[in-house]
Design a protein around this motif. Structure first.
Motif, PDB file in Angstrom:
ATOM      1  N   ALA A  39       0.813  -1.212   0.000  1.00  0.00           N
ATOM      2  CA  ALA A  39       0.000   0.000   0.000  1.00  0.00           C
ATOM      3  C   ALA A  39       0.851   1.269   0.000  1.00  0.00           C
ATOM      4  O   ALA A  39       0.449   2.292  -0.558  1.00  0.00           O
ATOM      5  CB  ALA A  39      -0.932   0.005   1.211  1.00  0.00           C
ATOM      6  N   GLN A  40       2.017   1.179   0.654  1.00  0.00           N
ATOM      7  CA  GLN A  40       2.931   2.324   0.706  1.00  0.00           C
ATOM      8  C   GLN A  40       4.365   1.841   0.476  1.00  0.00           C
ATOM      9  O   GLN A  40       5.153   1.728   1.412  1.00  0.00           O
ATOM     10  CB  GLN A  40       2.815   3.035   2.049  1.00  0.00           C
ATOM     11  CG  GLN A  40       1.487   3.745   2.224  1.00  0.00           C
ATOM     12  CD  GLN A  40       1.479   4.597   3.475  1.00  0.00           C
ATOM     13  OE1 GLN A  40       1.949   4.190   4.519  1.00  0.00           O
ATOM     14  NE2 GLN A  40       0.926   5.779   3.347  1.00  0.00           N
ATOM     15  N   PRO A  41       4.682   1.554  -0.794  1.00  0.00           N
ATOM     16  CA  PRO A  41       6.031   1.063  -1.080  1.00  0.00           C
ATOM     17  C   PRO A  41       7.077   2.146  -0.832  1.00  0.00           C
ATOM     18  O   PRO A  41       6.859   3.312  -1.163  1.00  0.00           O
ATOM     19  CB  PRO A  41       5.969   0.672  -2.559  1.00  0.00           C
ATOM     20  CG  PRO A  41       4.839   1.469  -3.116  1.00  0.00           C
ATOM     21  CD  PRO A  41       3.866   1.672  -1.994  1.00  0.00           C
ATOM     22  N   ARG A  42       8.170   1.742  -0.264  1.00  0.00           N
ATOM     23  CA  ARG A  42       9.278   2.659   0.001  1.00  0.00           C
ATOM     24  C   ARG A  42      10.364   2.520  -1.069  1.00  0.00           C
ATOM     25  O   ARG A  42      11.098   3.451  -1.342  1.00  0.00           O
ATOM     26  CB  ARG A  42       9.854   2.329   1.372  1.00  0.00           C
ATOM     27  CG  ARG A  42      11.046   3.157   1.754  1.00  0.00           C
ATOM     28  CD  ARG A  42      11.500   2.824   3.147  1.00  0.00           C
ATOM     29  NE  ARG A  42      10.626   3.523   4.070  1.00  0.00           N
ATOM     30  CZ  ARG A  42      10.916   3.735   5.333  1.00  0.00           C
ATOM     31  NH1 ARG A  42      12.024   3.289   5.852  1.00  0.00           N
ATOM     32  NH2 ARG A  42      10.077   4.377   6.105  1.00  0.00           N
ATOM     33  N   TRP A  43      10.464   1.325  -1.645  1.00  0.00           N
ATOM     34  CA  TRP A  43      11.554   1.008  -2.569  1.00  0.00           C
ATOM     35  C   TRP A  43      11.012   0.645  -3.940  1.00  0.00           C
ATOM     36  O   TRP A  43       9.923   0.082  -4.050  1.00  0.00           O
ATOM     37  CB  TRP A  43      12.418  -0.117  -2.005  1.00  0.00           C
ATOM     38  CG  TRP A  43      12.922   0.241  -0.648  1.00  0.00           C
ATOM     39  CD1 TRP A  43      12.544  -0.310   0.540  1.00  0.00           C
ATOM     40  CD2 TRP A  43      13.866   1.262  -0.329  1.00  0.00           C
ATOM     41  NE1 TRP A  43      13.201   0.308   1.575  1.00  0.00           N
ATOM     42  CE2 TRP A  43      14.030   1.276   1.067  1.00  0.00           C
ATOM     43  CE3 TRP A  43      14.604   2.164  -1.082  1.00  0.00           C
ATOM     44  CZ2 TRP A  43      14.889   2.154   1.728  1.00  0.00           C
ATOM     45  CZ3 TRP A  43      15.464   3.043  -0.436  1.00  0.00           C
ATOM     46  CH2 TRP A  43      15.598   3.029   0.948  1.00  0.00           C
ATOM     47  N   PHE A  44      11.810   0.940  -4.974  1.00  0.00           N
ATOM     48  CA  PHE A  44      11.386   0.708  -6.346  1.00  0.00           C
ATOM     49  C   PHE A  44      12.502   0.018  -7.117  1.00  0.00           C
ATOM     50  O   PHE A  44      13.652  -0.040  -6.674  1.00  0.00           O
ATOM     51  CB  PHE A  44      11.018   2.046  -7.013  1.00  0.00           C
ATOM     52  CG  PHE A  44       9.746   2.616  -6.467  1.00  0.00           C
ATOM     53  CD1 PHE A  44       8.560   2.456  -7.138  1.00  0.00           C
ATOM     54  CD2 PHE A  44       9.736   3.281  -5.241  1.00  0.00           C
ATOM     55  CE1 PHE A  44       7.370   2.951  -6.619  1.00  0.00           C
ATOM     56  CE2 PHE A  44       8.556   3.774  -4.714  1.00  0.00           C
ATOM     57  CZ  PHE A  44       7.374   3.615  -5.399  1.00  0.00           C
ATOM     58  N   MET A  45      12.146  -0.530  -8.276  1.00  0.00           N
ATOM     59  CA  MET A  45      13.116  -1.167  -9.155  1.00  0.00           C
ATOM     60  C   MET A  45      12.707  -0.898 -10.592  1.00  0.00           C
ATOM     61  O   MET A  45      11.579  -0.485 -10.859  1.00  0.00           O
ATOM     62  CB  MET A  45      13.217  -2.658  -8.871  1.00  0.00           C
ATOM     63  CG  MET A  45      11.951  -3.450  -9.009  1.00  0.00           C
ATOM     64  SD  MET A  45      12.243  -5.151  -8.474  1.00  0.00           S
ATOM     65  CE  MET A  45      10.587  -5.766  -8.360  1.00  0.00           C
ATOM     66  N   VAL A  46      13.639  -1.121 -11.499  1.00  0.00           N
ATOM     67  CA  VAL A  46      13.369  -1.060 -12.932  1.00  0.00           C
ATOM     68  C   VAL A  46      13.783  -2.398 -13.519  1.00  0.00           C
ATOM     69  O   VAL A  46      14.538  -3.149 -12.894  1.00  0.00           O
ATOM     70  CB  VAL A  46      14.147   0.086 -13.627  1.00  0.00           C
ATOM     71  CG1 VAL A  46      13.706   1.443 -13.120  1.00  0.00           C
ATOM     72  CG2 VAL A  46      15.647  -0.099 -13.490  1.00  0.00           C
ATOM     73  N   ASP A  47      13.295  -2.697 -14.709  1.00  0.00           N
ATOM     74  CA  ASP A  47      13.773  -3.872 -15.427  1.00  0.00           C
ATOM     75  C   ASP A  47      14.794  -3.403 -16.448  1.00  0.00           C
ATOM     76  O   ASP A  47      14.595  -2.380 -17.117  1.00  0.00           O
ATOM     77  CB  ASP A  47      12.629  -4.586 -16.147  1.00  0.00           C
ATOM     78  CG  ASP A  47      11.728  -5.357 -15.191  1.00  0.00           C
ATOM     79  OD1 ASP A  47      11.992  -5.377 -13.966  1.00  0.00           O
ATOM     80  OD2 ASP A  47      10.738  -5.939 -15.683  1.00  0.00           O
ATOM     81  N   VAL A  48      15.880  -4.166 -16.540  1.00  0.00           N
ATOM     82  CA  VAL A  48      16.947  -3.844 -17.487  1.00  0.00           C
ATOM     83  C   VAL A  48      17.158  -5.025 -18.425  1.00  0.00           C
ATOM     84  O   VAL A  48      16.946  -6.182 -18.052  1.00  0.00           O
ATOM     85  CB  VAL A  48      18.264  -3.468 -16.766  1.00  0.00           C
ATOM     86  CG1 VAL A  48      18.054  -2.243 -15.878  1.00  0.00           C
ATOM     87  CG2 VAL A  48      18.823  -4.619 -15.956  1.00  0.00           C
TER      88      VAL A  48
END
Length: 151
Positions: free
Chosen positions: A91-100
C-alpha cells in the motif's frame, strides 16, 4: 533522446554474464534513497553502464537498457527476503526497481583506476572522491567519450 546511467552490482551477486543469460532482469534491492530516486526517474530506452563493484579490479563491463520503468520493489515486503523492510508495504512502497535488458558485454573491463586517470572524465560522478552510490547519472559527453576512447 535517452538518459545515461551507471549501475553497480557485485559480480558474485549479479554479473553482466547473469544478465546476458537472463536477457531481462529486475534491478532490485536498492536501499539508498538517492539511488532509488535516480531509478524512479529512469525512462524506457535509457542506457546503462553495467559496473562490477566490490571486486578487484572494479569497473565498467558492459551496457544494459531500461525496458520497464520504476515499479514497487516487492522484495522489500517478504520477511524472509534479504531485502525486507518492515516500513515498506504494497500500500505504501518505500523502494522501487526497474527492469533492465542486456545490450552488450565489453571485450575488456574498463577499470575504475583507468577512468579516474583520464582527465576527460574528471566531471563524471564515479571519478569523484567519496562517490559510492550504486546508481548515478552519466553525462552524454562522458558516455560518448567512454565508448569512443575506452571500449
Amino acid at each position: 533522446m535517452p538518459n545515461y546511467w551507471l549501475m553497480k552490482s557485485e559480480p558474485d551477486a549479479f554479473s553482466i554474464d547473469d544478465l546476458a543469460k537472463m536477457q531481462v532482469s529486475p534491478w532490485d534491492g536498492v536501499r539508498n534513497y538517492q539511488a532509488r530516486n535516480f531509478m524512479k526517474s529512469m525512462q524506457l530506452g535509457d542506457q546503462i553502464f553495467f559496473y562490477h563493484s566490490s571486486c578487484k579490479p572494479a569497473g565498467i563491463v558492459g551496457v544494459a537498457e531500461v525496458v520497464k520503468e520504476a515499479y514497487p520493489d516487492y522484495t522489500s515486503w517478504g520477511p524472509k527476503s534479504r531485502y525486507f523492510d518492515v516500513k515498506s508495504t504494497p500500500a505504501q512502497p518505500r523502494w522501487f526497481m526497474v527492469d533492465v535488458a542486456f545490450v552488450t558485454k565489453f571485450p575488456r573491463l574498463i577499470t575504475l583506476a583507468e577512468l579516474k586517470a583520464d582527465t576527460a572524465l574528471n566531471e563524471m560522478p564515479l571519478t569523484q572522491k567519496g562517490s559510492r552510490l550504486s546508481i548515478m547519472p552519466i553525462r552524454g559527453e562522458d558516455w560518448d567519450y567512454i565508448h569512443q576512447h575506452l571500449t
